[in-house]
Design a protein around this motif. Structure first.
Motif, PDB file in Angstrom:
ATOM      1  N   LEU A   1       0.302  -1.223   0.142  1.00 46.78           N
ATOM      2  CA  LEU A   1      -0.162  -0.101   0.090  1.00 46.78           C
ATOM      3  C   LEU A   1       0.693   1.530  -0.340  1.00 46.78           C
ATOM      4  CD1 LEU A   1      -2.363  -1.191   2.558  1.00 46.78           C
ATOM      5  CD2 LEU A   1      -2.647  -1.401   0.005  1.00 46.78           C
ATOM      6  N   GLY A   2       2.231   1.360  -0.277  1.00 44.15           N
ATOM      7  CA  GLY A   2       3.244   2.513  -0.664  1.00 44.15           C
ATOM      8  C   GLY A   2       2.526   3.276  -1.731  1.00 44.15           C
ATOM      9  N   ASN A   3       1.953   2.642  -2.518  1.00 47.29           N
ATOM     10  CA  ASN A   3       1.236   4.293  -3.281  1.00 47.29           C
ATOM     11  C   ASN A   3       0.090   5.139  -1.868  1.00 47.29           C
ATOM     12  OD1 ASN A   3      -0.706   2.105  -2.708  1.00 47.29           O
ATOM     13  ND2 ASN A   3      -2.437   3.697  -3.581  1.00 47.29           N
ATOM     14  N   TYR A   4       0.085   5.077  -1.970  1.00 49.59           N
ATOM     15  CA  TYR A   4      -0.505   5.902   0.073  1.00 49.59           C
ATOM     16  C   TYR A   4       0.218   6.964   0.455  1.00 49.59           C
ATOM     17  CZ  TYR A   4      -5.071   3.994  -0.247  1.00 49.59           C
ATOM     18  OH  TYR A   4      -6.330   3.207  -1.177  1.00 49.59           O
ATOM     19  N   ILE A   5       1.594   6.267   0.724  1.00 51.15           N
ATOM     20  CA  ILE A   5       2.776   7.087   1.548  1.00 51.15           C
ATOM     21  C   ILE A   5       3.218   7.826  -0.003  1.00 51.15           C
ATOM     22  CG2 ILE A   5       5.205   7.344   2.205  1.00 51.15           C
ATOM     23  CD1 ILE A   5       3.689   4.590   3.590  1.00 51.15           C
ATOM     24  N   ASN A   6       3.045   7.451  -0.976  1.00 49.28           N
ATOM     25  CA  ASN A   6       3.351   8.118  -2.098  1.00 49.28           C
ATOM     26  C   ASN A   6       2.396  10.042  -2.227  1.00 49.28           C
ATOM     27  OD1 ASN A   6       5.775   6.956  -2.645  1.00 49.28           O
ATOM     28  ND2 ASN A   6       4.980   5.180  -4.364  1.00 49.28           N
ATOM     29  N   GLU A   7       1.320   9.401  -2.442  1.00 54.85           N
ATOM     30  CA  GLU A   7       0.624  10.569  -2.359  1.00 54.85           C
ATOM     31  C   GLU A   7       0.725  11.431  -0.902  1.00 54.85           C
ATOM     32  OE1 GLU A   7      -3.023   8.421  -2.983  1.00 54.85           O
ATOM     33  OE2 GLU A   7      -2.591   7.193  -4.823  1.00 54.85           O
ATOM     34  N   TRP A   8       1.190  11.184  -0.025  1.00 52.87           N
ATOM     35  CA  TRP A   8       0.759  11.976   1.323  1.00 52.87           C
ATOM     36  C   TRP A   8       1.131  13.491   0.764  1.00 52.87           C
ATOM     37  CZ3 TRP A   8       2.668   9.248   6.723  1.00 52.87           C
ATOM     38  CH2 TRP A   8       2.032   9.597   7.290  1.00 52.87           C
ATOM     39  N   GLY A   9      -0.115  14.543   0.989  1.00 51.71           N
ATOM     40  CA  GLY A   9       0.697  15.108   0.583  1.00 51.71           C
ATOM     41  C   GLY A   9       0.722  16.153   0.167  1.00 51.71           C
ATOM     42  N   HIS A  10       0.527  15.784  -1.432  1.00 49.63           N
ATOM     43  CA  HIS A  10      -0.054  16.136  -2.888  1.00 49.63           C
ATOM     44  C   HIS A  10      -0.810  17.194  -2.137  1.00 49.63           C
ATOM     45  CE1 HIS A  10       4.105  14.900  -4.135  1.00 49.63           C
ATOM     46  NE2 HIS A  10       4.225  13.332  -3.631  1.00 49.63           N
TER      47      HIS A  10
END
Length: 79
Positions: free
Chosen positions: A70-79
């Motif tokens: 679910l790392g995509n959620y970390i990549n999206e964080w703050g965008h």
């Protein structure tokens, strides 16, 4: 509008997950009931503003997210 997560892991109570007792205690103190609650923060740096939420606990959080693909959620964080 509050972000809704379809993944079961992000909606399960933190108390039921395979996380350290320290993580569970700190999450409870700041009223984070699910991993999704943490991901709903505006930016990832906000979690580290909590005195007890150390970099080690942040690593524990990102580890369980990435381990479950679910790392995509970390990549999206703050965008």
């Amino acid at each position: 509008m509050e972000k809704i997560f379809k993944e079961n892991l992000l909606n399960q109570p933190i108390a039921d997950l395979d996380l350290s007792q320290e993580f569970k205690a700190v999450a409870k103190k700041y009223s984070y009931n699910t991993l999704g609650d943490i991901l709903r923060l505006e930016h990832l740096s906000l979690i580290l503003k909590h005195k007890e939420f150390s970099h080690r606990l942040f690593f524990e959080f990102t580890n369980i997210i990435c381990k479950n693909k679910l790392g995509n959620y970390i990549n999206e964080w703050g965008h």
